[in-house]
Design a protein around this motif. Sequence first.
Motif, PDB file in Angstrom:
ATOM      1  N   GLY A 160      -0.842 -29.457  13.282  1.00 34.66           N
ATOM      2  CA  GLY A 160      -0.949 -30.019  11.941  1.00 34.66           C
ATOM      3  C   GLY A 160       0.144 -31.009  11.592  1.00 34.66           C
ATOM      4  N   ASP A 161       1.107 -31.207  12.490  1.00 32.86           N
ATOM      5  CA  ASP A 161       2.184 -32.163  12.238  1.00 32.86           C
ATOM      6  C   ASP A 161       1.588 -33.555  12.017  1.00 32.86           C
ATOM      7  OD1 ASP A 161       4.409 -34.032  12.633  1.00 32.86           O
ATOM      8  OD2 ASP A 161       5.523 -32.288  13.361  1.00 32.86           O
ATOM      9  N   GLN A 162       1.945 -34.178  10.914  1.00 29.65           N
ATOM     10  CA  GLN A 162       1.333 -35.447  10.512  1.00 29.65           C
ATOM     11  C   GLN A 162       2.064 -36.682  11.051  1.00 29.65           C
ATOM     12  OE1 GLN A 162      -1.456 -35.979   8.968  1.00 29.65           O
ATOM     13  NE2 GLN A 162      -2.011 -33.912   8.328  1.00 29.65           N
ATOM     14  N   ARG A 163       3.163 -36.500  11.744  1.00 23.96           N
ATOM     15  CA  ARG A 163       3.911 -37.666  12.211  1.00 23.96           C
ATOM     16  C   ARG A 163       3.097 -38.497  13.205  1.00 23.96           C
ATOM     17  NH1 ARG A 163       9.489 -34.884  13.960  1.00 23.96           N
ATOM     18  NH2 ARG A 163       8.040 -33.128  14.242  1.00 23.96           N
ATOM     19  N   GLY A 164       3.188 -39.816  13.053  1.00 23.57           N
ATOM     20  CA  GLY A 164       2.528 -40.719  13.976  1.00 23.57           C
ATOM     21  C   GLY A 164       3.417 -41.026  15.170  1.00 23.57           C
ATOM     22  N   THR A 223      -3.663 -40.998  20.309  1.00 26.86           N
ATOM     23  CA  THR A 223      -4.545 -40.594  19.212  1.00 26.86           C
ATOM     24  C   THR A 223      -5.703 -39.732  19.702  1.00 26.86           C
ATOM     25  OG1 THR A 223      -3.981 -42.581  17.941  1.00 26.86           O
ATOM     26  CG2 THR A 223      -6.026 -41.443  17.354  1.00 26.86           C
ATOM     27  N   ARG A 226      -4.358 -36.274  20.806  1.00 27.38           N
ATOM     28  CA  ARG A 226      -4.020 -35.404  19.682  1.00 27.38           C
ATOM     29  C   ARG A 226      -5.282 -34.879  18.993  1.00 27.38           C
ATOM     30  NH1 ARG A 226      -0.234 -37.546  14.883  1.00 27.38           N
ATOM     31  NH2 ARG A 226      -2.007 -38.973  14.679  1.00 27.38           N
ATOM     32  N   THR A 227      -6.323 -35.691  18.918  1.00 27.13           N
ATOM     33  CA  THR A 227      -7.581 -35.228  18.331  1.00 27.13           C
ATOM     34  C   THR A 227      -8.131 -34.039  19.104  1.00 27.13           C
ATOM     35  OG1 THR A 227      -8.152 -37.402  17.444  1.00 27.13           O
ATOM     36  CG2 THR A 227      -9.975 -35.878  17.841  1.00 27.13           C
ATOM     37  N   ARG A 234      -6.043 -30.935  18.367  1.00 31.41           N
ATOM     38  CA  ARG A 234      -6.318 -30.413  17.029  1.00 31.41           C
ATOM     39  C   ARG A 234      -7.646 -29.671  16.989  1.00 31.41           C
ATOM     40  NH1 ARG A 234      -4.319 -35.423  13.084  1.00 31.41           N
ATOM     41  NH2 ARG A 234      -2.133 -34.731  12.947  1.00 31.41           N
ATOM     42  N   GLY A 285      -4.334 -30.489  10.744  1.00 36.83           N
ATOM     43  CA  GLY A 285      -3.868 -31.851  10.525  1.00 36.83           C
ATOM     44  C   GLY A 285      -4.853 -32.825   9.937  1.00 36.83           C
ATOM     45  N   TYR A 286      -6.020 -32.353   9.481  1.00 37.71           N
ATOM     46  CA  TYR A 286      -7.002 -33.256   8.886  1.00 37.71           C
ATOM     47  C   TYR A 286      -6.852 -33.270   7.369  1.00 37.71           C
ATOM     48  CZ  TYR A 286      -9.529 -34.118  13.206  1.00 37.71           C
ATOM     49  OH  TYR A 286      -9.866 -34.528  14.465  1.00 37.71           O
ATOM     50  N   ARG A 287      -6.702 -34.451   6.801  1.00 34.51           N
ATOM     51  CA  ARG A 287      -6.629 -34.579   5.346  1.00 34.51           C
ATOM     52  C   ARG A 287      -8.016 -34.535   4.703  1.00 34.51           C
ATOM     53  NH1 ARG A 287      -2.533 -38.473   6.911  1.00 34.51           N
ATOM     54  NH2 ARG A 287      -0.464 -37.796   6.197  1.00 34.51           N
TER      55      ARG A 287
END
Length: 255
Positions: free
Chosen positions: A166-170, A198, A201-202, A205, A227-229
């Motif tokens: 869930g870490d949102q850092r790019g 990307t 990471r998908t 997740r 990690g999904y908004r």
Amino acid sequence: MFARAFGGGGLDGAEEFWLSRFDLPRLSGFTVHEHAEHQLSWVAHGQLVVEAGGTWLLPPSQAVWIPAGTPHALRATRPTQLYCLYLWPADCPVPWTRTTVVAADPMLRQVILYLARPDLPDDAAQRARALLADVLRPDPAATKDVPMPFDGQARDLADAIVRDPGDQRGLREWAAALHVSEKTLRRAFVAQTGMTFTDWRTQVRLRAALPLLADRLPVASVAARVGYRSVNGFINAFRRHFGRTPGSYAALLGA
């Protein structure tokens, strides 16, 4: 470690199959090895990286069938309780000859936990083992493996994301934290995994979502934790990757 062998009916009294439980600290496990028995591995809690002709992140909602003679390695990404059932090929009801990820639905979990009972008679264990061919089925949510980077800052980054998907850092923020250029990290992911950061990471997740769905968490909660908004974004990504919605996957497992 807990281990229990079940004897057969032969004259030599040799065991026909056995089950072991391993309590693995984070980042511990087993280096590459192989053996003469088939192996069915399931984690009651935690998460395991399985390398056996491919690489999978194994949550409690899945188990993996590793045929006899297959080189394989196992590594816990967090504290993990691992059950391994070993069966001799000559007396095994499961015909698979390739590493296969299976759905750890409630029936399979109960069979494994039943076999782990220290007071279980051999005849009861034999009846439980006979169920395996009926309850083992390939998991439709295991269509792709998740390759792990094998070196340097890319591996450090991958391990961190596996621990906290869930870490949102790019990639830019990760590059700064790891004191490396963004371009270097981007190239390392493609070179070592064959995927962009990307895309990788998908996949991680979505894999992390599987045990949460199996634990009956609402889809919206699962989406946020991995990690999904956007809930719709999570549902669409899950469907593209696994061919079904998160809700239908949870129903498949009896969640």
